[in-house]
Design a protein around this motif. Structure first.
Motif, PDB file in Angstrom:
ATOM      1  N   HIS A 288       0.799  -1.182  -0.001  1.00  0.00           N
ATOM      2  CA  HIS A 288      -0.027   0.080  -0.065  1.00  0.00           C
ATOM      3  C   HIS A 288       1.141   1.207   0.053  1.00  0.00           C
ATOM      4  CE1 HIS A 288      -3.216   2.800   0.938  1.00  0.00           C
ATOM      5  NE2 HIS A 288      -2.588   3.112   1.916  1.00  0.00           N
ATOM      6  N   ARG A 289       2.034   1.228   0.835  1.00  0.00           N
ATOM      7  CA  ARG A 289       2.948   2.360   0.858  1.00  0.00           C
ATOM      8  C   ARG A 289       4.322   1.984   0.498  1.00  0.00           C
ATOM      9  NH1 ARG A 289       1.067   6.639   3.953  1.00  0.00           N
ATOM     10  NH2 ARG A 289       2.911   7.528   3.427  1.00  0.00           N
ATOM     11  N   GLY A 290       5.183   2.818   0.763  1.00  0.00           N
ATOM     12  CA  GLY A 290       6.543   2.511   0.669  1.00  0.00           C
ATOM     13  C   GLY A 290       7.237   2.469  -0.819  1.00  0.00           C
ATOM     14  N   VAL A 291       8.394   1.801  -0.981  1.00  0.00           N
ATOM     15  CA  VAL A 291       8.929   1.600  -1.985  1.00  0.00           C
ATOM     16  C   VAL A 291       9.166   0.223  -2.579  1.00  0.00           C
ATOM     17  CG1 VAL A 291      10.167   3.751  -1.662  1.00  0.00           C
ATOM     18  CG2 VAL A 291      11.210   1.587  -0.970  1.00  0.00           C
ATOM     19  N   VAL A 292       9.476   0.071  -3.805  1.00  0.00           N
ATOM     20  CA  VAL A 292       9.881  -1.369  -4.426  1.00  0.00           C
ATOM     21  C   VAL A 292      11.233  -1.673  -3.816  1.00  0.00           C
ATOM     22  CG1 VAL A 292      10.288  -2.777  -6.493  1.00  0.00           C
ATOM     23  CG2 VAL A 292       8.287  -1.014  -6.253  1.00  0.00           C
ATOM     24  N   ALA A 293      11.473  -2.919  -3.338  1.00  0.00           N
ATOM     25  CA  ALA A 293      12.730  -3.632  -2.814  1.00  0.00           C
ATOM     26  C   ALA A 293      13.293  -4.327  -3.880  1.00  0.00           C
ATOM     27  CB  ALA A 293      12.364  -4.328  -1.760  1.00  0.00           C
ATOM     28  N   ALA A 294      12.629  -4.934  -4.849  1.00  0.00           N
ATOM     29  CA  ALA A 294      12.934  -5.494  -5.884  1.00  0.00           C
ATOM     30  C   ALA A 294      11.912  -5.842  -6.839  1.00  0.00           C
ATOM     31  CB  ALA A 294      13.654  -6.893  -5.388  1.00  0.00           C
ATOM     32  N   ALA A 295      12.404  -6.052  -8.291  1.00  0.00           N
ATOM     33  CA  ALA A 295      11.629  -6.092  -9.425  1.00  0.00           C
ATOM     34  C   ALA A 295      11.696  -7.172  -9.941  1.00  0.00           C
ATOM     35  CB  ALA A 295      11.220  -4.803 -10.108  1.00  0.00           C
TER      36      ALA A 295
ATOM     37  N   ARG B 251      10.318  -4.972 -14.982  1.00  0.00           N
ATOM     38  CA  ARG B 251      11.651  -3.989 -15.138  1.00  0.00           C
ATOM     39  C   ARG B 251      11.114  -3.730 -16.761  1.00  0.00           C
ATOM     40  NH1 ARG B 251      17.075  -6.093 -12.811  1.00  0.00           N
ATOM     41  NH2 ARG B 251      16.493  -6.692 -10.579  1.00  0.00           N
ATOM     42  N   ALA B 252      10.371  -4.419 -17.520  1.00  0.00           N
ATOM     43  CA  ALA B 252      10.045  -4.058 -18.812  1.00  0.00           C
ATOM     44  C   ALA B 252       9.250  -2.844 -18.857  1.00  0.00           C
ATOM     45  CB  ALA B 252       9.652  -5.415 -19.561  1.00  0.00           C
ATOM     46  N   PHE B 253       8.612  -2.640 -17.937  1.00  0.00           N
ATOM     47  CA  PHE B 253       7.686  -1.602 -17.699  1.00  0.00           C
ATOM     48  C   PHE B 253       8.165  -0.303 -17.298  1.00  0.00           C
ATOM     49  CE2 PHE B 253       4.582  -5.083 -18.014  1.00  0.00           C
ATOM     50  CZ  PHE B 253       3.847  -4.681 -18.961  1.00  0.00           C
ATOM     51  N   GLY B 254       9.494  -0.597 -16.835  1.00  0.00           N
ATOM     52  CA  GLY B 254      10.348   0.534 -16.069  1.00  0.00           C
ATOM     53  C   GLY B 254      10.147   0.659 -14.645  1.00  0.00           C
ATOM     54  N   VAL B 255       9.716  -0.673 -14.001  1.00  0.00           N
ATOM     55  CA  VAL B 255       9.851  -0.756 -12.464  1.00  0.00           C
ATOM     56  C   VAL B 255      11.126  -0.880 -12.009  1.00  0.00           C
ATOM     57  CG1 VAL B 255       8.693  -1.886 -10.751  1.00  0.00           C
ATOM     58  CG2 VAL B 255       7.436  -1.312 -12.394  1.00  0.00           C
ATOM     59  N   ARG B 256      11.607  -0.253 -10.955  1.00  0.00           N
ATOM     60  CA  ARG B 256      12.894  -0.521 -10.538  1.00  0.00           C
ATOM     61  C   ARG B 256      12.842  -0.538  -8.975  1.00  0.00           C
ATOM     62  NH1 ARG B 256      13.528  -1.449 -14.912  1.00  0.00           N
ATOM     63  NH2 ARG B 256      14.909  -0.702 -16.489  1.00  0.00           N
ATOM     64  N   SER B 257      13.902  -1.093  -8.310  1.00  0.00           N
ATOM     65  CA  SER B 257      14.010  -0.832  -7.017  1.00  0.00           C
ATOM     66  C   SER B 257      14.199   0.445  -6.515  1.00  0.00           C
ATOM     67  CB  SER B 257      15.336  -1.845  -6.510  1.00  0.00           C
ATOM     68  OG  SER B 257      16.261  -1.190  -7.085  1.00  0.00           O
ATOM     69  N   ALA B 258      13.635   0.815  -5.177  1.00  0.00           N
ATOM     70  CA  ALA B 258      13.621   1.981  -4.760  1.00  0.00           C
ATOM     71  C   ALA B 258      12.607   3.019  -5.409  1.00  0.00           C
ATOM     72  CB  ALA B 258      14.914   2.796  -4.875  1.00  0.00           C
TER      73      ALA B 258
END
Length: 374
Positions: free
Chosen positions: A53-60, A65-72
């Motif tokens: 719900h909140r926070g940041v991505v620790a790993a993807a 990643r193909a959609f541009g999702v990255r850690s942090a």
């Protein structure tokens, strides 16, 4: 103890140091890959560890990643880029267990292992335990064993120093191998962007860009005097990197600079009791790591991130080691109170112990055993 005066003077060898054989092993999307391995429903889907719900991505995962999702990346931004993103709660016990499996594989080939995190490490295989002799063959064997024993893939870089090996491990990800042979390092570095160089962070890369330095070739074109003038004592380090030169050794017992943990809350907090309760929970995580590593430290640092993402830190140093978790928590809460009351909600808290030394886990004095008030 031998009398130092009786020891013969050390004579530095002439000529270049012997060529080392260094491997950097980096697991592919480690946390997300473990989740996909253990849950068939996640395979082939874009997965983010953490966030929720909140926070940041620790790993993807690579699908994410193909959609541009990255850690942090903030979870809101990740969801916006990938509406079908599946968030999963981190399972650090599972990640640590797999990491121990992988390090056991490394230990079959060399005692010179420098872990950087749960999912990556340097290995010096100049004198490998199996007598294989070829670092490339060793890297291939290690990657094959990791796949067979854990069901996960790893990428590896092989070269004659740590800097080049780390760059190489990222070159053919995922599930890739890249070798930079002696004499090839300078040319390999020339074509790469300096923002990929280990030791050049985002701010330094931005400064270099303003000076017209975008690639390794651009960096090599600058004189040592120019780099020292603009980057101080780091100038010589950057001068060497542009030439594929790195003298850092693989250190099996790399010292920790700090040990800490932080957490982002489901809802913003303002109440002192609720915030100290969260610090209590965070302190348990940190102190468990401190006890496992038999580390002592003198400085406690509190990190606070407000709802507007502004970050504030407060620190206190003692003239002795922190006596135990109770004192660690007590100092953290005292630092927090210097920021209260606050009109802004707090979305994240972190506690860190630094100024570390190794030794037996600290024992609290008798009066500390009675506990500290929150």
């Amino acid at each position: 103890m031998n009398d130092l005066a009786a020891d013969p003077p050390r004579v530095e060898p002439l000529g270049d140091p012997p060529v080392r054989k260094i491997i950097h092993v980096d697991m592919d999307a480690f946390y997300a890959s473990v989740e996909q391995r253990d849950d068939l429903a996640l395979r082939g889907r874009p997965v983010a560890v953490g966030g929720m719900h909140r926070g940041v991505v620790a790993a993807a995962s690579y699908e994410a990643r193909a959609f541009g999702v990255r850690s942090a990346m903030p979870s809101v931004s990740a969801r916006r880029r990938c509406p079908d993103l599946v968030f999963v709660k981190p399972r650090f016990d599972a990640y640590r267990a797999v990491s121990q499996q992988i390090r056991a594989i490394f230990a079959d080939y060399t005692a010179l292992i420098e872990p950087l995190s749960l999912d990556e490490a340097y290995l010096d295989v100049t004198e490998d335990l199996k007598g294989i002799g070829l670092a490339t063959t060793i890297a291939e064997e290690i990657r094959a064993r990791i796949r067979a024993e854990t069901g996960l893939t790893a990428s590896a870089g092989v070269s004659y120093n740590k800097f080049l090996a780390k760059l190489a491990s990222d070159q053919n990800k995922p599930d890739g191998l890249c070798v930079v042979a002696p004499g090839k390092g300078e040319a390999f570095v020339a074509a790469l962007p300096v923002k990929r160089f280990h030791g050049i962070g985002p701010k330094t890369a931005e400064k270099m860009a303003r000076l017209g330095i975008e690639t390794g070739a651009d960096l090599k074109a600058q004189s040592l005097a120019f780099l020292t003038h603009n980057f101080g004592s780091s100038g010589e380090y950057y001068f060497n990197l542009a030439r594929g030169i790195c003298h850092r050794q693989v250190k099996p017992n790399r010292p920790y600079k700090s040990i800490g943990a932080e957490d982002t809350f489901f809802d913003d907090l303002r109440d002192e009791a609720a915030l100290c309760a969260e610090l209590d929970r965070i302190s348990q995580t940190v102190w468990r790591r401190i006890a496992e590593k038999e580390i002592r430290g003198r400085t406690v640092t509190l990190k606070v991130k407000y709802q507007d993402f502004r970050i504030v830190t407060r620190a206190r140093s003692l003239d002795r080691a922190v006596s135990g978790r109770a004192e660690f928590l007590d100092i953290g809460c005292a630092l927090l109170r210097t920021l209260l009351p606050t009109p802004k909600g707090i979305r994240l808290l972190g506690l860190t112990l630094s100024n570390l030394t190794e030794g037996d886990a600290p024992q609290p004095p008798k009066e500390a055993q009675l506990g500290f008030p929150l």
